[in-house]
Design a protein around this motif. Sequence first.
Motif, short mmCIF file in Angstrom:
data_model
loop_
_atom_site.label_atom_id
_atom_site.label_comp_id
_atom_site.label_asym_id
_atom_site.label_seq_id
_atom_site.Cartn_x
_atom_site.Cartn_y
_atom_site.Cartn_z
N THR A 1 19.34 -2.03 -2.44
CA THR A 1 17.99 -2.52 -2.23
C THR A 1 17.97 -3.51 -1.06
N PRO A 2 16.82 -3.73 -0.44
CA PRO A 2 16.74 -4.75 0.60
C PRO A 2 17.07 -6.15 0.05
N VAL A 3 17.25 -7.07 0.94
CA VAL A 3 17.52 -8.46 0.55
C VAL A 3 16.19 -9.21 0.47
N ALA A 4 15.92 -9.80 -0.69
CA ALA A 4 14.68 -10.57 -0.87
C ALA A 4 14.87 -11.99 -0.32
N THR A 5 13.82 -12.52 0.28
CA THR A 5 13.85 -13.90 0.76
C THR A 5 13.70 -14.85 -0.43
N PRO A 6 14.04 -16.13 -0.25
CA PRO A 6 13.83 -17.08 -1.36
C PRO A 6 12.38 -17.11 -1.86
N GLU A 7 11.42 -16.98 -0.94
CA GLU A 7 10.01 -16.98 -1.35
C GLU A 7 9.69 -15.73 -2.19
N GLN A 8 10.24 -14.60 -1.81
CA GLN A 8 10.02 -13.38 -2.58
C GLN A 8 10.70 -13.45 -3.94
N ARG A 9 11.88 -14.07 -3.97
CA ARG A 9 12.60 -14.20 -5.24
C ARG A 9 11.86 -15.11 -6.21
N ALA A 10 11.15 -16.08 -5.68
CA ALA A 10 10.40 -16.99 -6.54
C ALA A 10 9.14 -16.34 -7.09
N LYS A 11 8.64 -15.33 -6.40
CA LYS A 11 7.35 -14.74 -6.77
C LYS A 11 7.50 -13.43 -7.55
N TYR A 12 8.56 -12.66 -7.27
CA TYR A 12 8.71 -11.33 -7.84
C TYR A 12 9.99 -11.23 -8.67
N THR A 13 10.06 -10.20 -9.52
CA THR A 13 11.21 -10.03 -10.40
C THR A 13 11.99 -8.75 -10.13
#
Length: 520
Positions: free
Chosen positions: A256-268
């Motif tokens: 999978t792509p690498v999620a940014t810290p902001e994406q990790r905080a918002k999505y699961t």
Amino acid sequence: QVDFPLTFQVPSGFYSYNVQSSNGGPMVASDTSSVDFTGDEPDIPSLSGHTMRLDTPFRGGATLYFPNATPQQSAKYANWVGTYQTSGGQARTVRVPVATRSASISGLSGNTAYDVNFHLEGPSGRSSSTPTARYVTPAMAPTDPPATTSSYTVTVPYPEGQQGAVDVFLYRYDTASNAWVLRDTRLQAPQSQFPLEFEVPNGYYSYTVQAGNGGALLLGGTAPRGFSGDTADIPTLVGHSLVPAAPFRGRAMVYTPVATPEQRAKYTDWVGTYKTDGGQAQTVRVPLGTRSTTLDGLDGNTAYDFDFHLEGPSGRSSSTPTIRHQTPAVQPNSISVSYPGSDRGDVDVNLYRFDNANKAWVLEDSRRQQKQIDFPLTFEVPTGFYSYTVQERNGGASVNGGTVEFEFTDDKVDIPAIGIQTLTYDTPFRGGASISVPPVTPEQRAKYSDWVVTYQTSGGQEETMIIPIDTPNTRLAGLSGDSVYNFNVRLQGPSGQSAPAPAIQHRTPALVVAPTIPPV
């Protein structure tokens, strides 16, 4: 509108129609129709699915939507090539992978008619061209103040450790449609051209560097250029890859792509979607902390289009750009059978596959009267559970064998196979013989206690024997001479019986008549 539906009387042939807004406006409908046409349609693309949408305000830019390739065209060709030119002007081209739906073009003149057509290209050459569509651009809009039209550069490096030409795709995020749009592409770019530089206006950009013809994703990156929006809802392909298993039999590892810290905080979760051209989409869900998962059931020599989006309690993000991966050819499973020990003359080889639906062995292949020089024998088979036997020809006494499995995950405790089964005839033969039953696995020994052996001649009376599981040899009597006996064996125990092992035929020798002792 009152004139529709329009009807055309035509002779047999292959037809394409286009419905376009008047005076060179957008294409609003198009389709093909075959009337008793027997030619090769994959080499004849049409404009179906194509249009061109001009930027608003118009300053020379537009989005070019490519036609829809049929599944046969996608299998044969790799790229669309779009050509657009003014009447008498120099033609310009844009080349994109066949699965790409759109690309940005720029430098168009105002109040000008452009003729647009397309053709397909691939390893075997190029197709014919589509019909030509004509679009008329509006007058140029006034130029915005310099602050909003600043020019930026996106620099793409060459991937480390790679050799040879690569494909580079540059995407721009369209905030109006919340989707990535292919801005530029460089197919088969040699290493000597790197680093590549793209002059772009302000916006959010993403690039990918991919091995040619749908190969591995080698490099990816993002490039915000004068973009101040929130990127938490805009995932990219950075970090993604697809690694087919070797040898390839339908399995691949998807990263999978690498999620940014902001994406990790918002999505699961990451949700990946993949499909063949024209095929039904399949999805795979992976928690954000998981970098990879296994995909099964992929076809060989097939192009799959992948994209990803993020999901969480607050909803879902937009999707990444679509990337096309080409799977390698499927490598068949191979079973190798050796000659059984010392010279036994010609032998018969049978290969069985376990039919899980019917809980029975099915004869998959048979090689009769094989000479020792013919070995080892090789069988190419799909996934499954297999058993093979090597027997002295024409129903001889000795049987060797084995089992082989390929991605067979069911419990085999109830599936006995012929490992070694030998029928040893008395010498001289007067109807007596000794039989050795097949070996069992530890799991079978724990569940079952006996072999049930059933044998009969063709059309003869059936005999059944119960043999304890670890008995090495058991006596048989009353066998007829020069007869074929069918032997079936299965396991039984307190919980019932197993499936039968593959059936074996044995041919008895001629009976030796006991000598007559004359009276004294």
